[in-house]
Design an enzyme around this catalytic site. Structure first.
Site, PDB file in Angstrom:
ATOM      1  N   GLU A 160       1.393   7.485   3.674  1.00  0.00           N
ATOM      2  CA  GLU A 160       0.677   8.343   4.616  1.00  0.00           C
ATOM      3  C   GLU A 160       0.586   9.789   4.125  1.00  0.00           C
ATOM      4  O   GLU A 160      -0.432  10.463   4.326  1.00  0.00           O
ATOM      5  CB  GLU A 160       1.337   8.283   5.993  1.00  0.00           C
ATOM      6  N   TRP A 207      -8.539  -0.055  -2.217  1.00  0.00           N
ATOM      7  CA  TRP A 207      -9.729  -0.909  -2.081  1.00  0.00           C
ATOM      8  C   TRP A 207     -10.923  -0.148  -1.499  1.00  0.00           C
ATOM      9  O   TRP A 207     -11.991  -0.713  -1.324  1.00  0.00           O
ATOM     10  CB  TRP A 207      -9.414  -2.143  -1.227  1.00  0.00           C
TER      11      TRP A 207
END
Length: 401
Positions: free
Chosen positions: A212, A223
Site C-alpha cells: 500500500e 497487471w
C-alpha cells in the site's frame, strides 16, 4: 480474494472530483520525464527518510488486544518497511534467480515521528477510540481520516482498523498522489500490520503495508488493473501480467502468457502483486525510480519535514505530559485525560475550522482529567488547545452529530 481497494477508492474519488484525472495526468508526465532522466543512475545521492504517524483505531480494548495493537506490532511494521524499501529483507531473491537483476534498493526509509505538526513531542503512535467495532471505507474517508490526519505534506499517515463484515476480504488501500489532502495516506487491517502481535497468516509479515505504501508513492499493480485485457503498470522492467496472482505460485509462473511474458513467466514475487506475504520480496529498479519521482514531485514537501527531529523549546516540557482525548469523533461528551501527571492549572479551548474559539474552560485545581459537553457545538473539524506555563499542546477532533 479481494485484498486491495486502492483502485476502487480512486474511482470513487474521481466520481466526486473529476479534476483528479488531470492532476494525475500531470503527475504521470513528470514521472515519466524523471524516469527517463534518471534511468542510467543506479543510486541516488541521498537516502530519503519519511516521517510516519500510525493512527490505531480501536473500540476501547486494552492495548495489545484486538484492534488496539501493541507498540511492538507498530515497530515491527516500520522495520518491515525499512527492510523492504532498502532491499534488506532476508527473503530477497537469490543472485541466481532470473529476476534478481531487476531487484532494487529504493533508498527510501521510514521513521516514527518524534514531533507532531504543532511541534509537540510524540512517539509517532496515536491511539483513537473510534466508538465502534468496525469500519466501512466510506466512513473512514468521510469521518475518520479528516478528523485524525496529520499534515499530509509533512507525514505519511497510516491507519490501522477493523473493517466491517462487507469488507472482510479487504486488507488495505492507499491514496495516490493527486487525490484529496484530507484523506491522504494508507489504511490497513489491524491483523495484517507488521509481523508480531495480533497478526493473522498468511498476511503476517507486514507486506500489506509495503504494497500500500507503494501505491502511496505512485506504484500500480503489476497487471495494470485492466483485466481481462493486458494492462500497463507504467514501468518497463516488470513482466506483463494478465491478472493478479494469489497464494503461493511457483517459478516459473504463467510463462509466455498472452500479455507477453517470456519463459520466466510473471513477476509474482513483486510487492505490487497479491500473493501471500511470504511470496512478496522485491521492487524493481524502475519502480524505485517511480517512487523517487513521487518524492521529488507531488510529495516533495516531505523532503523538508522535520517530523523525525526531536522538538525543542517549550515542546520539550510537553514530554512530561501525555494527553488522551476521546472519543474521537465525539457526539456530546469529550473526555481529556492527563495520563502521567496531575494538572493544577491550564486553559482549554476549542477552535472551529474558521479559526473561531467556540469553547473555553479553565482548570484551577489538581486533576488527572476532565469532561466537556460539546453537544451545542457544530459538526465538523475542531482543534483542542491545552496550555499553561509548562505545555502548549494541540489535538484534532471531529464533532459528528
Amino acid at each position: 480474494k479481494r485484498k486491495c481497494a486502492t483502485m476502487d477508492m480512486l474511482n470513487k474519488h474521481i466520481g466526486k472530483d473529476p479534476s483528479i484525472i488531470q492532476k494525475m495526468e500531470q503527475i504521470e508526465k513528470f514521472t515519466q520525464e524523471y524516469i527517463i532522466a534518471n534511468r542510467n543512475t543506479k543510486y541516488m545521492a541521498t537516502v530519503i527518510t519519511i516521517p510516519v504517524v500510525v493512527h490505531i483505531i480501536h473500540n476501547g480494548e486494552a492495548i495489545g488486544t484486538g484492534a488496539n495493537i501493541s507498540d511492538a506490532q507498530v515497530f515491527s511494521q516500520i522495520d518491515v518497511l525499512n527492510e523492504d524499501f532498502r532491499l534488506l529483507n532476508a527473503d530477497s531473491l537469490d543472485s541466481s534467480h532470473p529476476f534478481w537483476y531487476a531487484t532494487a534498493d529504493s533508498e527510501i526509509e521510514f521513521c516514527l515521528a518524534e514531533q507532531d505538526e504543532f511541534g509537540n513531542p510524540t512517539d509517532g503512535i496515536e491511539r483513537i477510540d473510534g466508538g465502534q467495532a468496525d469500519w466501512d471505507p466510506a466512513d473512514i474517508d468521510d469521518i475518520l481520516k479528516p478528523a485524525t490526519i496529520w499534515d499530509r505534506d509533512l507525514y505519511l499517515n497510516l491507519w490501522t482498523v477493523q473493517y466491517d463484515a462487507a469488507n472482510s476480504s479487504l486488507l488495505g488501500y492507499a491514496q495516490f498522489p493527486g487525490e484529496a489532502d484530507s484523506t491522504d495516506g494508507v489504511v490497513c487491517r489491524y491483523d495484517a500490520f507488521g509481523y508480531t502481535g495480533n497478526v493473522t497468516p498468511p498476511n503476517d509479515l507486514g507486506r500489506t503495508e509495503t504494497h500500500e505504501v507503494g501505491h502511496w508513492l505512485n506504484l500500480r499493480h503489476i497487471w495494470g488493473d485492466n483485466q481481462p485485457n493486458c494492462g500497463d503498470d507504467l514501468v518497463s522492467d516488470t513482466e506483463p501480467a494478465d491478472e493478479p496472482n494469489y497464494g503461493n505460485p511457483t517459478f516459473p509462473h504463467d510463462p509466455n502468457n498472452p500479455c507477453g511474458t517470456g519463459a520466466d513467466g510473471e513477476m509474482y514475487m513483486n510487492y505490487m502483486d497479491y500473493g501471500d506475504d511470504v511470496e512478496l520480496v522485491m521492487f524493481t529498479y524502475e519502480q524505485a525510480l517511480r517512487m523517487r519521482a513521487a518524492l521529488n514531485g507531488p510529495r516533495a514537501s516531505l523532503l523538508s519535514s522535520i517530523g523525525c527531529q526531536t522538538p525543542s523549546g517549550i515542546s520539550e516540557k510537553n514530554k512530561e505530559v501525555f494527553i488522551s482525548i476521546f472519543p474521537n469523533p465525539v457526539i456530546d461528551k469529550l473526555q481529556i485525560e492527563f495520563s502521567n501527571t496531575n494538572i493544577s492549572m491550564a486553559d482549554i479551548s476549542i477552535i472551529n475550522h474558521l479559526g473561531q474559539t467556540v469553547f473555553q474552560k479553565k482548570i484551577t485545581q489538581n486533576i488527572k482529567g476532565c469532561s466537556m459537553d460539546v453537544s451545542n457545538l457544530s459538526s465538523g473539524f475542531h482543534l483542542v488547545k491545552i496550555s499553561n506555563s509548562q505545555m502548549n499542546i494541540t489535538k484534532k477532533i471531529v464533532i459528528n452529530k
